[in-house]
Scaffold this motif. Structure first.
Motif, PDB file in Angstrom:
ATOM      1  N   LEU A 226       0.657  -1.183  -0.051  1.00 11.55           N
ATOM      2  CA  LEU A 226       0.005   0.041  -0.073  1.00 11.55           C
ATOM      3  C   LEU A 226       0.954   1.048  -0.071  1.00 11.55           C
ATOM      4  CD1 LEU A 226      -2.642  -1.190   2.416  1.00 11.55           C
ATOM      5  CD2 LEU A 226      -2.959  -1.025   0.187  1.00 11.55           C
ATOM      6  N   SER A 227       2.249   1.230   0.092  1.00 17.34           N
ATOM      7  CA  SER A 227       2.952   2.379   0.256  1.00 17.34           C
ATOM      8  C   SER A 227       3.959   2.523  -1.150  1.00 17.34           C
ATOM      9  CB  SER A 227       3.992   2.307   1.634  1.00 17.34           C
ATOM     10  OG  SER A 227       3.292   2.026   2.980  1.00 17.34           O
ATOM     11  N   GLU A 228       3.593   1.625  -2.101  1.00 15.51           N
ATOM     12  CA  GLU A 228       4.348   1.750  -3.083  1.00 15.51           C
ATOM     13  C   GLU A 228       3.873   2.973  -4.036  1.00 15.51           C
ATOM     14  OE1 GLU A 228       7.175   0.081  -4.039  1.00 15.51           O
ATOM     15  OE2 GLU A 228       7.157  -0.585  -1.997  1.00 15.51           O
ATOM     16  N   CYS A 229       4.667   3.749  -4.594  1.00 16.05           N
ATOM     17  CA  CYS A 229       4.441   4.795  -5.389  1.00 16.05           C
ATOM     18  C   CYS A 229       3.615   4.481  -6.492  1.00 16.05           C
ATOM     19  CB  CYS A 229       5.764   5.628  -5.747  1.00 16.05           C
ATOM     20  SG  CYS A 229       6.290   6.653  -4.355  1.00 16.05           S
ATOM     21  N   SER A 230       4.105   3.377  -7.344  1.00 15.13           N
ATOM     22  CA  SER A 230       3.399   3.000  -8.476  1.00 15.13           C
ATOM     23  C   SER A 230       2.622   1.639  -8.410  1.00 15.13           C
ATOM     24  CB  SER A 230       4.409   2.487  -9.689  1.00 15.13           C
ATOM     25  OG  SER A 230       5.314   3.826  -9.896  1.00 15.13           O
ATOM     26  N   ALA A 231       1.457   1.574  -8.599  1.00 10.96           N
ATOM     27  CA  ALA A 231       0.465   0.611  -8.414  1.00 10.96           C
ATOM     28  C   ALA A 231      -0.582   0.395  -9.760  1.00 10.96           C
ATOM     29  CB  ALA A 231      -0.298   0.611  -7.167  1.00 10.96           C
ATOM     30  N   TYR A 232      -0.959  -0.642 -10.034  1.00 15.64           N
ATOM     31  CA  TYR A 232      -1.788  -0.631 -11.271  1.00 15.64           C
ATOM     32  C   TYR A 232      -3.084  -1.299 -10.943  1.00 15.64           C
ATOM     33  CZ  TYR A 232       2.733   0.604 -13.417  1.00 15.64           C
ATOM     34  OH  TYR A 232       3.797   1.141 -13.588  1.00 15.64           O
ATOM     35  N   VAL A 233      -3.824  -1.045 -10.234  1.00 12.50           N
ATOM     36  CA  VAL A 233      -4.891  -1.640  -9.425  1.00 12.50           C
ATOM     37  C   VAL A 233      -6.028  -1.786 -10.532  1.00 12.50           C
ATOM     38  CG1 VAL A 233      -6.968  -1.716  -7.644  1.00 12.50           C
ATOM     39  CG2 VAL A 233      -4.604  -0.517  -7.143  1.00 12.50           C
ATOM     40  N   SER A 234      -6.516  -0.639 -11.284  1.00 14.43           N
ATOM     41  CA  SER A 234      -7.553  -0.804 -12.171  1.00 14.43           C
ATOM     42  C   SER A 234      -6.987  -1.565 -13.484  1.00 14.43           C
ATOM     43  CB  SER A 234      -8.021   0.691 -12.725  1.00 14.43           C
ATOM     44  OG  SER A 234      -6.867   1.399 -13.097  1.00 14.43           O
ATOM     45  N   GLU A 235      -5.750  -1.328 -13.972  1.00 15.79           N
ATOM     46  CA  GLU A 235      -5.215  -1.899 -15.082  1.00 15.79           C
ATOM     47  C   GLU A 235      -5.331  -3.509 -14.658  1.00 15.79           C
ATOM     48  OE1 GLU A 235      -3.076   2.094 -15.072  1.00 15.79           O
ATOM     49  OE2 GLU A 235      -3.837   0.355 -13.476  1.00 15.79           O
TER      50      GLU A 235
ATOM     51  N   ASP B   3      -8.639  -4.939 -15.019  1.00 19.90           N
ATOM     52  CA  ASP B   3      -9.196  -5.101 -16.099  1.00 19.90           C
ATOM     53  C   ASP B   3      -8.622  -6.224 -16.923  1.00 19.90           C
ATOM     54  OD1 ASP B   3     -10.820  -2.772 -15.899  1.00 19.90           O
ATOM     55  OD2 ASP B   3      -9.197  -1.440 -16.709  1.00 19.90           O
ATOM     56  N   LEU B   4      -7.383  -6.609 -16.694  1.00 16.39           N
ATOM     57  CA  LEU B   4      -6.771  -7.673 -17.497  1.00 16.39           C
ATOM     58  C   LEU B   4      -7.442  -9.152 -17.071  1.00 16.39           C
ATOM     59  CD1 LEU B   4      -3.135  -6.580 -17.443  1.00 16.39           C
ATOM     60  CD2 LEU B   4      -4.161  -7.275 -19.392  1.00 16.39           C
ATOM     61  N   LEU B   5      -7.666  -9.065 -15.449  1.00 19.80           N
ATOM     62  CA  LEU B   5      -8.089 -10.597 -14.987  1.00 19.80           C
ATOM     63  C   LEU B   5      -9.896 -10.349 -15.534  1.00 19.80           C
ATOM     64  CD1 LEU B   5      -6.982 -10.068 -11.427  1.00 19.80           C
ATOM     65  CD2 LEU B   5      -6.406 -11.833 -13.000  1.00 19.80           C
ATOM     66  N   ARG B   6     -10.412  -9.292 -15.760  1.00 22.37           N
ATOM     67  CA  ARG B   6     -11.951  -9.182 -16.023  1.00 22.37           C
ATOM     68  C   ARG B   6     -11.898  -9.788 -17.630  1.00 22.37           C
ATOM     69  NH1 ARG B   6     -12.589  -4.562 -14.544  1.00 22.37           N
ATOM     70  NH2 ARG B   6     -13.340  -4.955 -12.573  1.00 22.37           N
TER      71      ARG B   6
ATOM     72  N   MET C  83      -9.823 -11.989 -18.774  1.00 21.53           N
ATOM     73  CA  MET C  83      -9.906 -13.305 -18.890  1.00 21.53           C
ATOM     74  C   MET C  83     -10.970 -14.103 -18.247  1.00 21.53           C
ATOM     75  SD  MET C  83      -5.447 -13.921 -18.105  1.00 21.53           S
ATOM     76  CE  MET C  83      -5.559 -12.693 -16.807  1.00 21.53           C
ATOM     77  N   GLY C  84     -12.032 -13.415 -17.894  1.00 19.45           N
ATOM     78  CA  GLY C  84     -13.294 -13.989 -17.460  1.00 19.45           C
ATOM     79  C   GLY C  84     -13.453 -14.029 -15.953  1.00 19.45           C
ATOM     80  N   ALA C  85     -12.700 -13.245 -15.044  1.00 15.43           N
ATOM     81  CA  ALA C  85     -12.926 -13.185 -13.855  1.00 15.43           C
ATOM     82  C   ALA C  85     -14.104 -12.344 -13.331  1.00 15.43           C
ATOM     83  CB  ALA C  85     -11.420 -12.582 -13.028  1.00 15.43           C
ATOM     84  N   ASP C  86     -14.865 -12.692 -12.755  1.00 16.67           N
ATOM     85  CA  ASP C  86     -15.810 -11.873 -12.071  1.00 16.67           C
ATOM     86  C   ASP C  86     -15.524 -11.043 -10.894  1.00 16.67           C
ATOM     87  OD1 ASP C  86     -15.750 -13.620  -9.978  1.00 16.67           O
ATOM     88  OD2 ASP C  86     -17.545 -14.878 -10.351  1.00 16.67           O
ATOM     89  N   THR C  87     -16.016 -10.038 -10.415  1.00 19.78           N
ATOM     90  CA  THR C  87     -15.815  -9.448  -9.276  1.00 19.78           C
ATOM     91  C   THR C  87     -15.063  -9.948  -7.938  1.00 19.78           C
ATOM     92  OG1 THR C  87     -17.654  -7.625  -9.983  1.00 19.78           O
ATOM     93  CG2 THR C  87     -16.537  -7.356  -7.760  1.00 19.78           C
ATOM     94  N   THR C  88     -16.024 -11.223  -7.698  1.00 20.59           N
ATOM     95  CA  THR C  88     -15.555 -12.033  -6.274  1.00 20.59           C
ATOM     96  C   THR C  88     -14.187 -12.610  -6.697  1.00 20.59           C
ATOM     97  OG1 THR C  88     -17.946 -12.576  -6.109  1.00 20.59           O
ATOM     98  CG2 THR C  88     -16.269 -13.878  -5.013  1.00 20.59           C
ATOM     99  N   ALA C  89     -13.981 -13.023  -7.810  1.00 25.87           N
ATOM    100  CA  ALA C  89     -12.589 -13.582  -8.084  1.00 25.87           C
ATOM    101  C   ALA C  89     -11.562 -12.544  -8.115  1.00 25.87           C
ATOM    102  CB  ALA C  89     -12.667 -14.096  -9.597  1.00 25.87           C
TER     103      ALA C  89
ATOM    104  N   PRO D 211       1.231  -3.445 -16.321  1.00 26.11           N
ATOM    105  CA  PRO D 211       0.085  -4.256 -17.370  1.00 26.11           C
ATOM    106  C   PRO D 211       0.873  -4.921 -18.651  1.00 26.11           C
ATOM    107  CG  PRO D 211      -0.479  -2.088 -16.655  1.00 26.11           C
ATOM    108  CD  PRO D 211       0.845  -2.122 -16.141  1.00 26.11           C
ATOM    109  N   GLU D 212       1.915  -4.404 -19.056  1.00 24.85           N
ATOM    110  CA  GLU D 212       2.419  -4.921 -20.336  1.00 24.85           C
ATOM    111  C   GLU D 212       3.000  -6.131 -20.101  1.00 24.85           C
ATOM    112  OE1 GLU D 212       5.173  -1.396 -18.951  1.00 24.85           O
ATOM    113  OE2 GLU D 212       3.047  -2.018 -19.290  1.00 24.85           O
ATOM    114  N   ASP D 213       3.660  -6.341 -18.736  1.00 21.40           N
ATOM    115  CA  ASP D 213       4.339  -7.677 -18.376  1.00 21.40           C
ATOM    116  C   ASP D 213       3.408  -8.665 -18.042  1.00 21.40           C
ATOM    117  OD1 ASP D 213       6.999  -6.555 -18.384  1.00 21.40           O
ATOM    118  OD2 ASP D 213       7.028  -5.811 -16.373  1.00 21.40           O
ATOM    119  N   VAL D 214       2.142  -8.437 -17.379  1.00 22.11           N
ATOM    120  CA  VAL D 214       1.083  -9.206 -17.116  1.00 22.11           C
ATOM    121  C   VAL D 214       0.509  -9.853 -18.434  1.00 22.11           C
ATOM    122  CG1 VAL D 214      -1.212  -9.350 -16.096  1.00 22.11           C
ATOM    123  CG2 VAL D 214       0.384  -8.065 -15.096  1.00 22.11           C
ATOM    124  N   ALA D 215       0.212  -8.824 -19.537  1.00 24.77           N
ATOM    125  CA  ALA D 215      -0.100  -9.242 -20.938  1.00 24.77           C
ATOM    126  C   ALA D 215       0.842 -10.292 -21.401  1.00 24.77           C
ATOM    127  CB  ALA D 215      -0.225  -8.130 -21.844  1.00 24.77           C
ATOM    128  N   THR D 216       1.943 -10.080 -21.254  1.00 27.03           N
ATOM    129  CA  THR D 216       2.961 -10.978 -21.745  1.00 27.03           C
ATOM    130  C   THR D 216       2.858 -12.399 -20.999  1.00 27.03           C
ATOM    131  OG1 THR D 216       4.775  -9.347 -22.489  1.00 27.03           O
ATOM    132  CG2 THR D 216       5.624 -11.586 -22.186  1.00 27.03           C
TER     133      THR D 216
END
Length: 402
Positions: A86-95, A98-101, A103-109, A125-130
């Protein structure tokens, strides 16, 4: 009221006594401390928390906290176990969401994944996509990939050594291993895919040599490898030398090639995790405890390979539990796989059988060994035998009203 010594008078012609002044300072300090504690007791809990400005406590990224809160993530759980995220400056929560969504993930997952492995929001995000594309090369669909991520989020979000991962996937595919086996390996033992492909090639080459040397046939090698890798995903993390050392020791103990192949298959490749000196201690103890010959010892090991990796305290405890229950050493020789059961399980099963008139001391241990399902089947047969008259085996069962 605090003591005042502004107007303190001293005897005429004398200056203040240093010892007296020191004593007064100690009294004043103690009084101030007491008063401060009283004042602290009167403050609300929030006030004491807000005044804690420990330099080691990092300030949380409020944007990250708000984004996780919007996804219904338990912030307190994250703060407790992975607070540094929670203290890291760079975080990609929404991204990440979106990537998980996608792939078929619902809100609970999504909520579950981010609570279990919040470090996922720190991945670009680009690393997760790879990573997603790599894993999809061995997963039939995004839905199946999503099922794996839900169970093994840390494995998927370990975004390192993409080149090694790709090379290892290609190598295992060239061995014609099934996609199901490869995806299971990636999920359970991701470290084996992060290491250079040459290391995995060396281990697989050693396994092939062992299999063929022990009498296996080339046409069955792929099936044998798939079985081992499925049963023990961590095989590739064991150095090739460990296999040679363990099998070399057992060969010197007189085990034939056929018996060695059976041991390797039965132990699910855990034999590579055993040290020769540990196996020697276990075999020496069993030989002495059962007063058996070398050939009888071999049969015990073949029928119960697990004894090779039990520690001496474990073996001692299980033998003692059997002796306390009235079991003889000859019975253990006949059914050595009883040593796979803990003392608690053995005692429970013996008592269960005794309730139906079966005395384990005069019978066979075969009825209590095996899995829970095996025992329930044996127990059910004894229960049925008691309820049916011996002279008429097809008589109907007695009802509770009878």
């Amino acid at each position: 009221m605090l003591p005042s010594f502004q107007n303190t008078e001293y005897p005429h012609g004398h200056e203040a006594d240093p010892l007296h002044s020191l004593a007064m300072l100690r009294i004043t300090s103690a009084t101030l401390y007491t008063c401060s504690q009283r004042v602290k007791l009167l403050l609300p809990p929030s006030a004491s928390t807000s005044t804690d400005t420990s330099p080691s406590k990092r300030v949380e990224n409020q944007r990250t906290v708000d984004s996780l809160y919007e996804l219904s993530v338990d912030i307190r759980k994250v703060r407790k176990f992975r607070g540094w995220v929670l203290s890291e400056c760079s975080a990609y929560v929404s991204e990440t969401a979106d990537l998980l969504r996608d792939m078929g993930a619902d809100t609970t997952a999504i909520t579950h994944i981010l609570e279990t492995h919040p470090e996922a929001i720190l991945c670009r995000p680009e690393d997760v996509a790879t990573q997603r594309d790599l894993w999809l090369s061995v997963c039939p669909s995004k839905r199946q990939l999503m099922n794996i991520i839900e169970k093994f989020p840390a494995s998927f979000f370990t975004l390192t050594h993409h080149g090694n991962q790709r090379a290892n996937i290609v190598y295992l595919q060239n061995l014609r291993l099934s996609k199901r086996i490869i995806s299971k390996l990636m999920a359970s033992a991701p470290q084996s895919f992060s290491q250079p492909v040459e290391r995995n090639q060396e281990v697989i080459h050693t396994l092939r040599e062992i299999y063929l040397d022990l009498g296996g046939e080339e046409r069955n090698l792929r099936v044998w490898l798939q079985k081992l890798l499925s049963q023990n995903p961590y095989i590739l993390l064991r150095p090739a030398e460990a296999w040679r050392d363990s099998l070399g020791f057992l060969r010197e103990e007189g085990f034939t090639t056929e018996e060695l192949l059976s041991l390797v298959s039965s132990l699910r490749a855990s034999i590579a995790e055993l040290k020769p000196e540990d196996m020697q201690r276990a075999m020496d103890y069993i030989e002495a405890a059962l007063c058996c010959s070398k050939d009888e010892l071999k049969q015990v090991v073949i029928r119960c390979p697990a004894v090779l990796y039990y520690s001496l305290p474990t073996l001692l405890g299980r033998f003692q539990g059997l002796m306390d229950a009235g079991v003889t050493m000859d019975q253990v020789k006949e059914s050595p796989n009883v040593l796979e059961l803990t003392t608690q399980i053995v005692l429970y099963r013996i008592q269960k059988l005794a309730s139906y008139g079966y005395d384990i001391r005069s019978g066979s241990l075969a009825v209590i060994v095996g899995t829970k399902k095996d025992f329930e089947a044996s127990y059910g047969k004894l229960q049925l035998r008691q309820q049916r008259p011996l002279f008429n085996p097809v008589a109907p069962l007695k009802s509770a009203e009878d």
